[in-house]
Design a protein around this motif. Sequence first.
Motif, PDB file in Angstrom:
ATOM      1  N   GLN A  80      10.724  91.654  59.190  1.00 31.74           N
ATOM      2  CA  GLN A  80      11.745  93.046  59.193  1.00 31.74           C
ATOM      3  C   GLN A  80      11.588  93.840  58.162  1.00 31.74           C
ATOM      4  O   GLN A  80      11.261  93.352  56.973  1.00 31.74           O
ATOM      5  CB  GLN A  80      13.014  92.712  59.621  1.00 31.74           C
ATOM      6  CG  GLN A  80      13.725  92.025  58.586  1.00 31.74           C
ATOM      7  CD  GLN A  80      15.017  91.835  59.111  1.00 31.74           C
ATOM      8  OE1 GLN A  80      15.661  92.966  59.532  1.00 31.74           O
ATOM      9  NE2 GLN A  80      15.831  90.643  58.940  1.00 31.74           N
ATOM     10  N   GLU A 108      21.865  87.386  53.765  1.00 32.55           N
ATOM     11  CA  GLU A 108      20.739  88.244  54.552  1.00 32.55           C
ATOM     12  C   GLU A 108      21.057  89.410  54.942  1.00 32.55           C
ATOM     13  O   GLU A 108      20.502  90.493  54.604  1.00 32.55           O
ATOM     14  CB  GLU A 108      20.005  87.337  55.529  1.00 32.55           C
ATOM     15  CG  GLU A 108      18.653  88.057  55.735  1.00 32.55           C
ATOM     16  CD  GLU A 108      17.928  86.746  56.735  1.00 32.55           C
ATOM     17  OE1 GLU A 108      16.567  86.937  56.555  1.00 32.55           O
ATOM     18  OE2 GLU A 108      18.575  86.237  57.440  1.00 32.55           O
ATOM     19  N   PRO A 109      22.248  89.375  55.605  1.00 31.42           N
ATOM     20  CA  PRO A 109      22.695  90.748  56.308  1.00 31.42           C
ATOM     21  C   PRO A 109      23.111  91.843  55.250  1.00 31.42           C
ATOM     22  O   PRO A 109      22.511  92.903  55.494  1.00 31.42           O
ATOM     23  CB  PRO A 109      24.056  90.412  57.077  1.00 31.42           C
ATOM     24  CG  PRO A 109      23.826  88.957  57.265  1.00 31.42           C
ATOM     25  CD  PRO A 109      23.136  88.448  56.151  1.00 31.42           C
ATOM     26  N   ALA A 110      23.702  91.441  53.927  1.00 39.01           N
ATOM     27  CA  ALA A 110      23.853  92.356  52.950  1.00 39.01           C
ATOM     28  C   ALA A 110      22.470  92.676  52.222  1.00 39.01           C
ATOM     29  O   ALA A 110      22.352  93.976  51.811  1.00 39.01           O
ATOM     30  CB  ALA A 110      24.773  91.517  51.916  1.00 39.01           C
ATOM     31  N   VAL A 112      19.684  93.079  53.962  1.00 39.97           N
ATOM     32  CA  VAL A 112      19.068  94.157  54.936  1.00 39.97           C
ATOM     33  C   VAL A 112      19.787  95.531  54.894  1.00 39.97           C
ATOM     34  O   VAL A 112      19.098  96.536  54.630  1.00 39.97           O
ATOM     35  CB  VAL A 112      19.299  93.631  56.459  1.00 39.97           C
ATOM     36  CG1 VAL A 112      19.028  94.662  57.355  1.00 39.97           C
ATOM     37  CG2 VAL A 112      18.383  92.200  56.685  1.00 39.97           C
ATOM     38  N   LYS A 113      21.137  95.395  54.686  1.00 41.20           N
ATOM     39  CA  LYS A 113      21.788  96.734  54.478  1.00 41.20           C
ATOM     40  C   LYS A 113      21.621  97.355  53.079  1.00 41.20           C
ATOM     41  O   LYS A 113      21.406  98.360  53.212  1.00 41.20           O
ATOM     42  CB  LYS A 113      23.267  96.383  54.612  1.00 41.20           C
ATOM     43  CG  LYS A 113      24.075  97.671  54.660  1.00 41.20           C
ATOM     44  CD  LYS A 113      25.547  97.273  54.927  1.00 41.20           C
ATOM     45  CE  LYS A 113      26.456  98.796  54.896  1.00 41.20           C
ATOM     46  NZ  LYS A 113      27.821  98.236  55.440  1.00 41.20           N
ATOM     47  N   LYS A 114      21.449  96.621  52.280  1.00 48.87           N
ATOM     48  CA  LYS A 114      21.132  97.052  51.050  1.00 48.87           C
ATOM     49  C   LYS A 114      19.843  97.876  50.566  1.00 48.87           C
ATOM     50  O   LYS A 114      19.518  98.609  50.081  1.00 48.87           O
ATOM     51  CB  LYS A 114      21.754  96.458  49.907  1.00 48.87           C
ATOM     52  CG  LYS A 114      21.794  97.113  48.522  1.00 48.87           C
ATOM     53  CD  LYS A 114      22.131  96.050  47.514  1.00 48.87           C
ATOM     54  CE  LYS A 114      22.508  96.673  45.953  1.00 48.87           C
ATOM     55  NZ  LYS A 114      23.316  95.925  44.847  1.00 48.87           N
ATOM     56  N   TYR A 115      18.727  96.987  51.075  1.00 49.81           N
ATOM     57  CA  TYR A 115      17.313  97.212  50.719  1.00 49.81           C
ATOM     58  C   TYR A 115      16.413  97.275  51.712  1.00 49.81           C
ATOM     59  O   TYR A 115      15.405  98.039  51.767  1.00 49.81           O
ATOM     60  CB  TYR A 115      16.817  95.989  49.807  1.00 49.81           C
ATOM     61  CG  TYR A 115      17.589  95.861  48.525  1.00 49.81           C
ATOM     62  CD1 TYR A 115      17.520  96.408  47.582  1.00 49.81           C
ATOM     63  CD2 TYR A 115      18.475  94.588  48.480  1.00 49.81           C
ATOM     64  CE1 TYR A 115      18.299  96.431  46.092  1.00 49.81           C
ATOM     65  CE2 TYR A 115      19.084  94.332  47.233  1.00 49.81           C
ATOM     66  CZ  TYR A 115      19.200  95.354  46.055  1.00 49.81           C
ATOM     67  OH  TYR A 115      19.818  95.159  44.971  1.00 49.81           O
ATOM     68  N   ASP A 117      17.059  98.293  55.001  1.00 52.31           N
ATOM     69  CA  ASP A 117      17.341  99.731  55.669  1.00 52.31           C
ATOM     70  C   ASP A 117      16.815 101.154  54.993  1.00 52.31           C
ATOM     71  O   ASP A 117      16.615 102.068  55.463  1.00 52.31           O
ATOM     72  CB  ASP A 117      18.747  99.749  55.991  1.00 52.31           C
ATOM     73  CG  ASP A 117      19.384  98.960  56.907  1.00 52.31           C
ATOM     74  OD1 ASP A 117      18.347  98.453  57.703  1.00 52.31           O
ATOM     75  OD2 ASP A 117      20.414  98.753  57.117  1.00 52.31           O
ATOM     76  N   ASN A 118      16.693 100.740  53.463  1.00 49.92           N
ATOM     77  CA  ASN A 118      16.312 102.107  52.722  1.00 49.92           C
ATOM     78  C   ASN A 118      14.854 101.944  52.488  1.00 49.92           C
ATOM     79  O   ASN A 118      14.187 102.676  51.632  1.00 49.92           O
ATOM     80  CB  ASN A 118      17.052 102.096  51.524  1.00 49.92           C
ATOM     81  CG  ASN A 118      16.945 101.168  50.456  1.00 49.92           C
ATOM     82  OD1 ASN A 118      15.951 100.421  50.539  1.00 49.92           O
ATOM     83  ND2 ASN A 118      17.655 101.256  49.392  1.00 49.92           N
ATOM     84  N   TRP A 152      14.557  87.902  65.738  1.00 49.81           N
ATOM     85  CA  TRP A 152      15.881  88.117  64.872  1.00 49.81           C
ATOM     86  C   TRP A 152      17.009  87.909  65.415  1.00 49.81           C
ATOM     87  O   TRP A 152      18.161  87.256  65.036  1.00 49.81           O
ATOM     88  CB  TRP A 152      15.969  89.494  64.077  1.00 49.81           C
ATOM     89  CG  TRP A 152      14.506  89.454  63.122  1.00 49.81           C
ATOM     90  CD1 TRP A 152      13.655  89.951  63.249  1.00 49.81           C
ATOM     91  CD2 TRP A 152      14.549  88.687  61.872  1.00 49.81           C
ATOM     92  NE1 TRP A 152      12.691  89.715  62.091  1.00 49.81           N
ATOM     93  CE2 TRP A 152      13.384  89.088  61.271  1.00 49.81           C
ATOM     94  CE3 TRP A 152      15.464  87.880  61.277  1.00 49.81           C
ATOM     95  CZ2 TRP A 152      12.897  88.393  60.196  1.00 49.81           C
ATOM     96  CZ3 TRP A 152      15.189  87.297  59.853  1.00 49.81           C
ATOM     97  CH2 TRP A 152      13.856  87.722  59.466  1.00 49.81           C
ATOM     98  N   THR A 236      19.860  90.022  44.342  1.00 48.33           N
ATOM     99  CA  THR A 236      19.504  91.450  43.997  1.00 48.33           C
ATOM    100  C   THR A 236      18.881  91.374  42.580  1.00 48.33           C
ATOM    101  O   THR A 236      18.187  92.445  42.332  1.00 48.33           O
ATOM    102  CB  THR A 236      20.965  91.719  44.051  1.00 48.33           C
ATOM    103  OG1 THR A 236      21.736  91.133  43.143  1.00 48.33           O
ATOM    104  CG2 THR A 236      21.786  92.065  45.261  1.00 48.33           C
TER     105      THR A 236
END
Length: 275
Positions: A80, A108-110, A112-115, A117-118, A152, A236
Amino acid sequence: MPKSTSARKPSPRNRKPLVYGAGVVLAAALLGFVSYRATVPDHSGSGSSSVADVTADPDAGVYPELAKLARRDAGDKLAQGRADAPVVLIEYADFKCGYCGKFARDTEPALVKKYVDNGTLRIEWRNFPIFGAESEAAARAAWAAGQQDRFWQFHAAAYAEGAKEKGFGKDRLTALARQAGVADLDRFARDADSSAASAAVGKDQEQGYGIGATSTPSFLINGRPIAGAQPMETFTSAIEAAAEKARATEDAKSGKDSENGKGGKNAEGAGDDAK
C-alpha cells in the motif's frame, strides 16, 4: 526492545544466503542478532519495552543493497502507498506471531495515517511463515485474498484481537476471507491451494531468511534493519531520517541537473556568438 514470538529454525532449503555484497552480509548478521535479541525473555520483571536506537544520521545503519529489495511494483497486491514514495517499509511477518499482530493493531494504522496517506511511505508485505503448517496456510490464504484485492482487509481480520487464538484451519481461513469481503470464495480456495501461492510465499520466505531475519516481525526501512514490534517512536525516527535523506538526494540531483542545463545553454550561446 519487546520480546518477539520465538521462531523455529528455518529449513535447509530456506537458508540459502542472498548475495548482494559485503554490506548485506553485515546487515544480515545485524538483523539476525537483533532478531535473536528480540526473542530473549525479559527477566528484569519490568515488562517495559525499550526504543531501538535509531540515530538521526540518515546514513547510519543503512545498507543500500537492502534498500534495493523494495519492489515498487504498482501492481503489487500486498503493498500500500505510492510506488514512487521516498520511503519504503518492508515487513516480514507471520499471521501466528503475536507481536506482528501488536504492530498491525497499534502501530501500522498510525503510520498509514501519518505517512502513507500523504505519499511519504509505502508499505510492502512479505509473507514470512515460520511457525508451522498453519502459518504457511495463512500466508497462502492472505496471498489468495490479495488476488481479489482484499489482502489488507484479510490482514486486518487475521490480526484482530483474539483472532490468532482461533487458529488458521481451512474453515477458519474461509471465514476470515468472508469477513474480509473476498467476493469469490471458490476462487479464493483454489488460489490458496495453488502452486502460484506456494511459489509467492516461498519467494518472500527465502528473502527473509536470506537477509538474516530469524524472528517476526522484522523490517527494512530504506535499507535500515529493525526487528521486533518496536514503539511508534522507532518507526517515526527511521522514516523521518529516510525521508530527509531522500529529499536531500532529490534536491542535490535537481541542483545538478539545473547546473548542467545552465552550462549547456551558455556553451550553446557562446557557439552562436562565435558564429
